[in-house]
Enzyme design. Structure first.
Site, PDB file in Angstrom:
ATOM      1  N   GLU A  39       0.841  -1.196   0.000  1.00 37.03           N
ATOM      2  CA  GLU A  39       0.000   0.000   0.000  1.00 37.03           C
ATOM      3  C   GLU A  39       0.881   1.254   0.000  1.00 37.03           C
ATOM      4  O   GLU A  39       0.630   2.215  -0.740  1.00 37.03           O
ATOM      5  CB  GLU A  39      -0.904  -0.010   1.225  1.00 37.03           C
ATOM      6  N   ASP A  43       0.814   3.740  -3.207  1.00 39.11           N
ATOM      7  CA  ASP A  43       0.401   5.127  -3.042  1.00 39.11           C
ATOM      8  C   ASP A  43       1.319   6.041  -3.852  1.00 39.11           C
ATOM      9  O   ASP A  43       0.861   6.934  -4.569  1.00 39.11           O
ATOM     10  CB  ASP A  43       0.428   5.504  -1.557  1.00 39.11           C
ATOM     11  N   GLU A 115      -4.445   0.690  -3.738  1.00 41.65           N
ATOM     12  CA  GLU A 115      -3.062   1.180  -3.741  1.00 41.65           C
ATOM     13  C   GLU A 115      -2.082   0.011  -3.684  1.00 41.65           C
ATOM     14  O   GLU A 115      -1.063   0.007  -4.390  1.00 41.65           O
ATOM     15  CB  GLU A 115      -2.837   2.120  -2.556  1.00 41.65           C
TER      16      GLU A 115
END
Length: 222
Positions: A39, A43, A115
């Site tokens: 994640e 991102d 993400e």
């Protein structure tokens, strides 16, 4: 449908490392390894590829305008909407508690997992693949973007409206917090001193409720 088949059908890429994809779809409630590190990486990847798409799509936009566009497209709410639209929740691996409480529909879990999927695609197939997936998922949203001025959040627009006319800034007060800890509802009042104006709204977070109340105040001032 297996996760690999879902990725190929909905995102248009064939995973080379099924283990990475499985990790991207594993919430921390399920155990370790989970998708938190992916994640973090995803991102950054997603922020970059969306920024690049906007840079090419709006050659005359200023830095500030591009930043507002990007913030809108990669917000948690927007990512959760995309994740839900491609059926990502159906492939999440959740702990028993999260499964029972509907975690596969929770916006924060969906956004984080999307993400993480981008992080996995980047590590597995490279930046080009991540860019192609982003173009597939975000092109409709980019095409539908309003003017940069309209993208300013309601709190900012209300503040600018008041300052431009010499009025004091609005005051926000939390009137009530209800619901379970993981599904709280906030009731907030936006009051404009000197104008005798107060608007009340609810939201799933204090910030969201404040934004909705500010929008209601703006509509009354229009």
């Amino acid at each position: 449908m297996p996760a690999a088949g879902w990725l190929a059908e909905r995102l248009g890429v064939e995973p080379g490392d099924a283990g990475l994809l499985a990790r991207a779809l594993t919430h921390r409630s399920h155990g370790s390894p989970n998708n938190e590190r992916l994640e973090y990486l995803g991102d950054a990847v997603l922020t970059f590829v969306v920024a690049e798409m906007l840079y090419r799509s709006f050659p005359d936009a200023s830095e500030g305008e591009l930043s507002r566009y990007r913030a809108t497209l990669v917000s948690g709410e927007a990512l959760a909407g995309i994740a839900a639209s491609i059926g990502l929740g159906e492939h999440l691996r959740l702990g028993e508690g999260e499964m029972k409480s509907g975690g596969h529909r929770r916006a924060t879990i969906l956004a984080d997992a999307l993400e993480a999927v981008f992080g996995a695609i980047y590590l597995d197939l490279g930046l080009g693949a991540a860019r192609r997936v982003a173009e597939r998922l975000f092109h409709p949203s980019i095409a539908a973007l309003p003017s940069a001025a309209e993208l300013k959040d309601p709190k900012t627009r209300l503040q600018e409206w008041l300052q431009g006319r010499g009025h004091p800034l609005p005051a926000y007060t939390v009137l009530e917090v209800s619901g379970e800890p993981h599904e709280q509802r906030f009731r907030v009042q936006c009051e404009v001193p000197g104008l005798g104006l107060a608007a009340v709204a609810e939201g799933s977070s204090r910030r969201r409720a404040e934004q909705v109340a500010a929008q209601a105040a703006l509509e009354r001032l229009a």
